[in-house]
Design an enzyme around this catalytic site. Structure first.
Site, mmCIF file in Angstrom:
data_model
loop_
_atom_site.group_PDB
_atom_site.id
_atom_site.type_symbol
_atom_site.label_atom_id
_atom_site.label_comp_id
_atom_site.label_asym_id
_atom_site.label_seq_id
_atom_site.Cartn_x
_atom_site.Cartn_y
_atom_site.Cartn_z
ATOM 1 N N GLY A 1 4.365 -9.924 -6.712
ATOM 2 C CA GLY A 1 3.310 -9.425 -5.836
ATOM 3 C C GLY A 1 3.628 -9.593 -4.356
ATOM 4 N N GLY B 1 18.066 -14.518 -5.184
ATOM 5 C CA GLY B 1 19.220 -13.668 -5.475
ATOM 6 C C GLY B 1 20.062 -13.465 -4.237
ATOM 7 N N GLY C 1 11.231 -7.976 1.971
ATOM 8 C CA GLY C 1 9.989 -8.079 2.735
ATOM 9 C C GLY C 1 10.099 -8.641 4.139
ATOM 10 N N GLY D 1 -3.619 -7.082 16.518
ATOM 11 C CA GLY D 1 -3.202 -6.053 15.549
ATOM 12 C C GLY D 1 -4.071 -6.207 14.302
ATOM 13 N N VAL E 1 0.387 -14.895 26.033
ATOM 14 C CA VAL E 1 0.418 -16.326 25.746
ATOM 15 C C VAL E 1 1.802 -16.845 26.131
ATOM 16 C CG1 VAL E 1 0.443 -18.000 23.851
ATOM 17 C CG2 VAL E 1 -1.331 -16.258 23.971
ATOM 18 N N GLY F 1 2.824 -9.933 14.873
ATOM 19 C CA GLY F 1 3.723 -9.050 14.139
ATOM 20 C C GLY F 1 4.479 -9.805 13.062
ATOM 21 N N MET G 1 5.223 -1.768 8.728
ATOM 22 C CA MET G 1 5.295 -2.746 7.626
ATOM 23 C C MET G 1 4.008 -2.653 6.821
ATOM 24 S SD MET G 1 7.190 -6.020 9.203
ATOM 25 C CE MET G 1 8.913 -6.006 9.635
ATOM 26 N N HIS H 1 -23.272 16.211 -0.565
ATOM 27 C CA HIS H 1 -24.294 15.782 0.380
ATOM 28 C C HIS H 1 -25.301 14.906 -0.348
ATOM 29 C CE1 HIS H 1 -27.091 15.866 3.715
ATOM 30 N NE2 HIS H 1 -28.061 16.098 2.839
HETATM 31 P P1 NAI Z 1 0.906 -5.987 14.960
HETATM 32 O O1 NAI Z 1 2.257 -5.668 15.474
HETATM 33 O O2 NAI Z 1 0.085 -4.943 14.343
HETATM 34 O O3 NAI Z 1 0.024 -6.638 16.144
HETATM 35 C C1 NAI Z 1 0.480 -7.735 16.897
HETATM 36 C C2 NAI Z 1 -0.170 -7.727 18.261
HETATM 37 O O4 NAI Z 1 0.238 -8.905 18.960
HETATM 38 C C3 NAI Z 1 0.242 -6.545 19.115
HETATM 39 O O5 NAI Z 1 -0.917 -5.878 19.549
HETATM 40 C C4 NAI Z 1 1.017 -7.197 20.270
HETATM 41 O O6 NAI Z 1 0.835 -6.511 21.491
HETATM 42 C C5 NAI Z 1 0.409 -8.589 20.326
HETATM 43 N N1 NAI Z 1 1.269 -9.609 20.957
HETATM 44 C C6 NAI Z 1 2.609 -9.761 20.797
HETATM 45 N N2 NAI Z 1 3.048 -10.812 21.543
HETATM 46 C C7 NAI Z 1 1.966 -11.342 22.180
HETATM 47 C C8 NAI Z 1 1.772 -12.445 23.097
HETATM 48 N N3 NAI Z 1 2.778 -13.233 23.469
HETATM 49 N N4 NAI Z 1 0.534 -12.691 23.554
HETATM 50 C C9 NAI Z 1 -0.508 -11.898 23.161
HETATM 51 N N5 NAI Z 1 -0.371 -10.852 22.303
HETATM 52 C C10 NAI Z 1 0.838 -10.574 21.817
HETATM 53 O O7 NAI Z 1 1.134 -7.224 13.962
HETATM 54 P P2 NAI Z 1 0.216 -7.992 12.932
HETATM 55 O O8 NAI Z 1 -1.232 -7.757 13.156
HETATM 56 O O9 NAI Z 1 0.709 -9.396 12.984
HETATM 57 O O10 NAI Z 1 0.613 -7.328 11.560
HETATM 58 C C11 NAI Z 1 1.979 -7.386 11.099
HETATM 59 C C12 NAI Z 1 2.284 -6.230 10.184
HETATM 60 O O11 NAI Z 1 1.529 -6.310 8.996
HETATM 61 C C13 NAI Z 1 1.975 -4.901 10.850
HETATM 62 O O12 NAI Z 1 3.009 -3.985 10.561
HETATM 63 C C14 NAI Z 1 0.697 -4.470 10.179
HETATM 64 O O13 NAI Z 1 0.576 -3.061 10.113
HETATM 65 C C15 NAI Z 1 0.829 -5.094 8.780
HETATM 66 N N6 NAI Z 1 -0.499 -5.377 8.259
HETATM 67 C C16 NAI Z 1 -1.279 -4.354 7.839
HETATM 68 C C17 NAI Z 1 -2.551 -4.575 7.409
HETATM 69 C C18 NAI Z 1 -3.383 -3.432 6.995
HETATM 70 O O14 NAI Z 1 -2.842 -2.382 6.655
HETATM 71 N N7 NAI Z 1 -4.707 -3.555 7.014
HETATM 72 C C19 NAI Z 1 -3.148 -5.903 7.362
HETATM 73 C C20 NAI Z 1 -2.266 -6.895 7.858
HETATM 74 C C21 NAI Z 1 -0.995 -6.624 8.286
#
Ligand code: NAI
Length: 482
Positions: free
Chosen positions: A39, A115, A145, A183, A238, A272, A319, A445
């Site tokens: 998973g 692996g 992953g 994000g 940050v 990210g 991702m 509707h």
């Molecule tokens: P993300 O890349 O979507 O968002 C990370 C955010 O952190 C960005 O907006 C970036 O500008 C910000 N950031 C980076 N460095 C920073 C700093 N030093 N200070 C402040 N802000 C900063 O990454 P996230 O949310 O961690 O997700 C990771 C991956 O997992 C993504 O590809 C996402 O699409 C996927 N994911 C998808 C979900 C869904 O489909 N609902 C749920 C969870 C994750």
């Protein structure tokens, strides 16, 4: 030595979906994962457990803030965090056990351990007890992953300064939670803990949250989340996080060079994810990476190493579990001599906050960057009967179409159940349909899906029930007085 047609390294959505398709196509398949359960991140510590907690915390929010409007009164409303976590783990268990069943049903050999590809077609499996076994595969697919990305000067101790892995399983509700990154992960987990009572501050480096959606969508989302109690610091980076007596001090700097400091009992780093390949391929093979550090593949998911393929988070692209799943299918179909293909222009993206946000295809932002002309139709849920009946009238649906051909180019929806509304736009995009196709399709509707139909009609100014703008209302009122 065990010999297979296909060995898949990694049992997440990309790996297990690819393995099942391979078995369906008659390939003698093995799947290797170092976790005891299949998973991957999605089922164990990602998509699924977060959705379980989002729903539980949303029920609490409903009981506290919305139920009375429906005439549903609770004498007291409280919650049991341990039970929420138990339910979440129950869902995870059910799904991961289901996967083991699917492996058996499809006669896929399930191998536990790490692996490593030593040579083309040659994999060594290192088991938990240190024992090793050599495997031979005609084809090997890497689907190992990703893991959370880290920040310089931020020591993740997994207690106070945490990643999403830990933030899905806090034993107590933090009083003050600072979330770095707005994000999908940052916003979803902020929603969970804010609803459960944490004071949540979100620090985002970019000028807006969830920046892969258009500004009108993200502004509406930010407003809704602020109304839930979350605080945002945008355009803020940050610079360090320090630990002191079990608490954390977050230092940040704004675009205007103001130095900011936040104190919190938990800090979630959600900036990210990065591809995870540690040791999966022997260095001697010289596996080629892209400039962004992902595994380089061609259109058939072949790496530069013979008979070695890569799919999912370790290759370029968003991702997302569903992107990995479809790559798994396409990759093994090509291996089996069929015509596998993934349409990267039609991959939906969803954030499961309340309201949810969902999108597919082109955004107005992207259209501007690429110099593509678009015509936009928008429709608010406040003018949709079902949304009003549901007391879920926040948000809107938006459709982008080609001004000359009317071909649907993209859609974004912010509103209740957006995740279940976006597939209609994905299908029309996939089939090359037009905004008119959506507008002239009969929608039940009353449903919230009618907002998508109306947005499609609005592309050509033909929407039926768009409410008057404030200016139109004022002039109508002035007219009626006369
Ligand atoms: P993300 O890349 O979507 O968002 C990370 C955010 O952190 C960005 O907006 C970036 O500008 C910000 N950031 C980076 N460095 C920073 C700093 N030093 N200070 C402040 N802000 C900063 O990454 P996230 O949310 O961690 O997700 C990771 C991956 O997992 C993504 O590809 C996402 O699409 C996927 N994911 C998808 C979900 C869904 O489909 N609902 C749920 C969870 C994750």
């Amino acid at each position: 030595m065990a010999v297979f047609d296909l060995i898949v390294l990694g049992g997440g959505p990309a790996g297990y979906t690819g393995a099942i398709r391979a078995a369906q196509l008659g390939l003698n398949t093995a799947i290797v994962d170092k976790r005891e359960v299949l998973g991957g991140t999605c089922l164990n510590i990602g998509c699924i457990p977060s959705k379980a907690l989002l729903l539980s915390s949303d029920h609490l929010h409903f009981a506290r803030h919305q139920a009375a409007r429906h005439g549903v009164l609770f004498e007291t409303v409280s919650f049991d965090l341990a039970q929420m976590m138990n339910r979440k783990q129950g869902v995870v268990r059910q799904l991961t056990q289901g996967l083991e069943f699917l492996m058996k049903k499809n006669k896929i050999t399930r191998l536990f351990g790490v692996g490593q590809v030593l040579a083309p077609g040659k994999v060594v499996l290192t088991k938990a007890d240190g024992g090793q076994e050599e495997l031979q595969g005609k084809h090997v697919v890497l689907a190992t992953g990703s893991v959370p990305a880290e920040l310089p000067n931020v020591p993740i101790d997994r207690q106070t300064i945490v990643t999403s892995d830990e933030a899905l399983a806090f034993a107590q509700v933090p009083n003050e939670l600072v979330v770095v990154g707005a994000g999908a992960i940052g916003l979803e987990l902020s929603s969970v803990w804010s609803r459960l009572g944490s004071k949540v501050t979100i620090i985002e480096f970019l000028p807006r949250i969830a920046a892969f959606f258009d500004p009108d969508v993200t502004q509406a989302l930010q407003k809704a989340l602020e109304a839930e109690g979350m605080k945002f610091h945008l355009d803020t980076t940050v610079t360090s996080v320090a630990l002191c007596n079990g608490r954390a001090t977050v230092e940040a700097i704004s675009k205007e060079n103001d130095k900011l400091q936040f104190s919190a009992d938990k800090v979630l780093i959600a900036v990210g994810r990065k591809p995870y390949l540690d040791g999966a391929v022997s260095k001697d093979l010289g596996l080629k990476l892209t400039a962004g550090g992902r595994v380089a593949v061609d259109e058939r998911y072949r790496t530069n190493v013979p008979d070695l393929y890569a799919i999912g988070d370790i290759i370029e692209g968003p991702m997302l579990a569903h992107k990995g799943e479809d790559e798994g299918v396409a990759c093994v179909e090509r291996i089996a001599g069929r015509a596998g293909h993934v349409n990267y222009d039609a991959i939906p993206n969803v954030i499961y906050t309340n309201p949810e946000v969902a999108g597919v295809g082109l955004t107005e932002d992207l259209a501007k960057v690429r110099g593509i002309a678009v015509r936009v139709g928008k429709f608010p849920f406040a003018a949709n009967g079902r949304a009003l009946a549901n007391d879920e009238s926040q948000g809107f649906a938006k459709i982008l179409a080609d001004p000359k051909t009317d071909k649907l180019l993209g859609a974004q929806i912010i509103g209740f159940g957006a995740s279940e509304l976006i597939p209609e736009a994905v299908t029309v995009l996939e089939f090359g349909g037009s905004a008119e196709d959506v507008g002239k399709t009969v929608h039940a509707h009353p449903t919230m899906s009618e907002a998508l139909k109306e947005a499609a009609l609005a592309v050509n100014n033909q929407a039926f029930s768009i409410p008057p703008s404030p200016r139109e209302s004022r002039s109508a009122a002035a007219g009626s007085k006369r």
